[in-house]
Design a protein around this motif. Structure first.
Motif, mmCIF file in Angstrom:
data_model
loop_
_atom_site.group_PDB
_atom_site.id
_atom_site.type_symbol
_atom_site.label_atom_id
_atom_site.label_comp_id
_atom_site.label_asym_id
_atom_site.label_seq_id
_atom_site.Cartn_x
_atom_site.Cartn_y
_atom_site.Cartn_z
ATOM 1 N N THR A 125 -15.255 -2.189 -26.477
ATOM 2 C CA THR A 125 -15.713 -3.573 -26.547
ATOM 3 C C THR A 125 -15.233 -4.193 -27.856
ATOM 4 O O THR A 125 -14.805 -3.489 -28.775
ATOM 5 N N GLU A 148 -5.058 -6.741 -23.416
ATOM 6 C CA GLU A 148 -6.062 -7.221 -22.472
ATOM 7 C C GLU A 148 -6.111 -8.738 -22.463
ATOM 8 O O GLU A 148 -6.200 -9.363 -21.396
ATOM 9 N N TYR A 149 -6.056 -9.348 -23.646
ATOM 10 C CA TYR A 149 -6.111 -10.805 -23.751
ATOM 11 C C TYR A 149 -4.935 -11.432 -23.012
ATOM 12 O O TYR A 149 -5.108 -12.380 -22.233
ATOM 13 N N PHE A 152 -5.348 -11.116 -19.140
ATOM 14 C CA PHE A 152 -6.309 -12.067 -18.579
ATOM 15 C C PHE A 152 -5.771 -13.500 -18.666
ATOM 16 O O PHE A 152 -6.013 -14.312 -17.765
ATOM 17 N N LYS A 155 -3.257 -13.990 -15.885
ATOM 18 C CA LYS A 155 -3.982 -14.042 -14.619
ATOM 19 C C LYS A 155 -4.668 -15.396 -14.451
ATOM 20 O O LYS A 155 -4.635 -16.001 -13.363
ATOM 21 N N GLY A 156 -5.286 -15.884 -15.523
ATOM 22 C CA GLY A 156 -5.972 -17.162 -15.459
ATOM 23 C C GLY A 156 -5.032 -18.316 -15.181
ATOM 24 O O GLY A 156 -5.350 -19.216 -14.384
ATOM 25 N N TYR A 193 -7.389 -17.647 -20.451
ATOM 26 C CA TYR A 193 -8.007 -16.335 -20.654
ATOM 27 C C TYR A 193 -9.400 -16.283 -20.021
ATOM 28 O O TYR A 193 -9.739 -15.329 -19.308
ATOM 29 N N LYS A 194 -10.202 -17.315 -20.245
ATOM 30 C CA LYS A 194 -11.569 -17.307 -19.735
ATOM 31 C C LYS A 194 -11.620 -17.490 -18.220
ATOM 32 O O LYS A 194 -12.516 -16.962 -17.559
ATOM 33 N N LYS A 197 -10.678 -14.033 -16.891
ATOM 34 C CA LYS A 197 -11.750 -13.059 -17.074
ATOM 35 C C LYS A 197 -12.966 -13.374 -16.213
ATOM 36 O O LYS A 197 -13.863 -12.543 -16.052
ATOM 37 N N THR A 199 -15.020 -16.043 -16.763
ATOM 38 C CA THR A 199 -16.037 -16.799 -17.505
ATOM 39 C C THR A 199 -16.227 -18.177 -16.879
ATOM 40 O O THR A 199 -17.357 -18.683 -16.786
#
Length: 219
Positions: A125, A148-149, A152, A155-156, A193-194, A197, A199
């Motif tokens: 984490t 990872e950032y 994502f 993908k976003g 990113y959000k 993920k 969010t």
């Protein structure tokens, strides 16, 4: 105890220099290894008093097999895990120090015996960067989260583009700007990113923003 301390320093010096011709030190190190393998309270009490603080900038801890590991002062159980292997660090869920369970952030002392506990289900984490002090551990954690950032974020961006196309909307700077304003974000990379993920829920966008630009139909 003075005798133990002196032999402790000498054992450290032998370890650092690679000297192998001192039979007394060899016997002393063997005794320490045997004590580390002994879970009896007397042995633990001995280890609690056993310190190898030859240099304030370093500590010396033992694996369950009696191998000596050198770490900087202030190093944690998680630092120790990464010093063994990157995969062990990434899968670390805790540790046993002198046969007692401790968290990842536990600060080690010279003379500690450290056993790392792992799980293949464990995932690092963002807080982990605050649990380590060594350059190796910090580097490995940062590399992981950079990857990872980026994953994502890509993908976003892909998901948002697909969503806009599905709803006959343009992925234009103006539409992206409206999303940034709605979610109080300043960078489109953070927005992507959000979204990637999870969010921000794309299914809620149409209700949130009613004046998106439509894709212009060809005449």
């Amino acid at each position: 105890m003075d005798d133990i301390a002196e032999k402790g320093f000498a054992a450290h010096w032998k370890y650092k220099t690679g000297e192998k011709d001192d039979s007394e030190l060899e016997k002393w190190l063997q005794t320490i290894k045997e004590l580390l393998e002994n879970p009896e309270p007397n042995a633990i009490d001995f280890l609690d008093t056993f310190k190898l603080n030859l240099f304030a900038s370093e500590i010396f801890v033992f694996t369950p097999q009696g191998e000596i590991k050198t770490l900087p002062q202030g190093a944690t159980a998680l630092d120790f895990a990464f010093s063994l292997h990157t995969d062990i660090g990434m899968q670390c869920i805790g540790a046993k120090v002198n046969h007692k369970l401790v968290p990842l952030s536990y600060v080690l002392n010279s003379g500690d015996q450290v056993e790392i506990l792992t799980s293949k289900k464990q995932k690092p984490t963002a807080e982990w960067i605050n649990y380590v002090t060594t350059a190796r551990a910090k580097s490995k954690i940062r590399v992981l989260f950079r990857k990872e950032y980026k994953s994502f974020m890509n993908k976003g961006e892909h998901d948002l583009k697909s969503f806009f196309e599905k709803n006959n909307l343009a992925l234009s700077p103006d539409n992206v700007a409206k999303l940034l304003e709605h979610y109080h974000e300043t960078k489109k990379e953070t927005l992507f990113y959000k979204i990637g993920k999870g969010t921000y829920n794309l299914d809620e966008l149409m209700n949130a923003v009613n004046d998106f630009q439509q894709i212009k139909e060809e005449s």
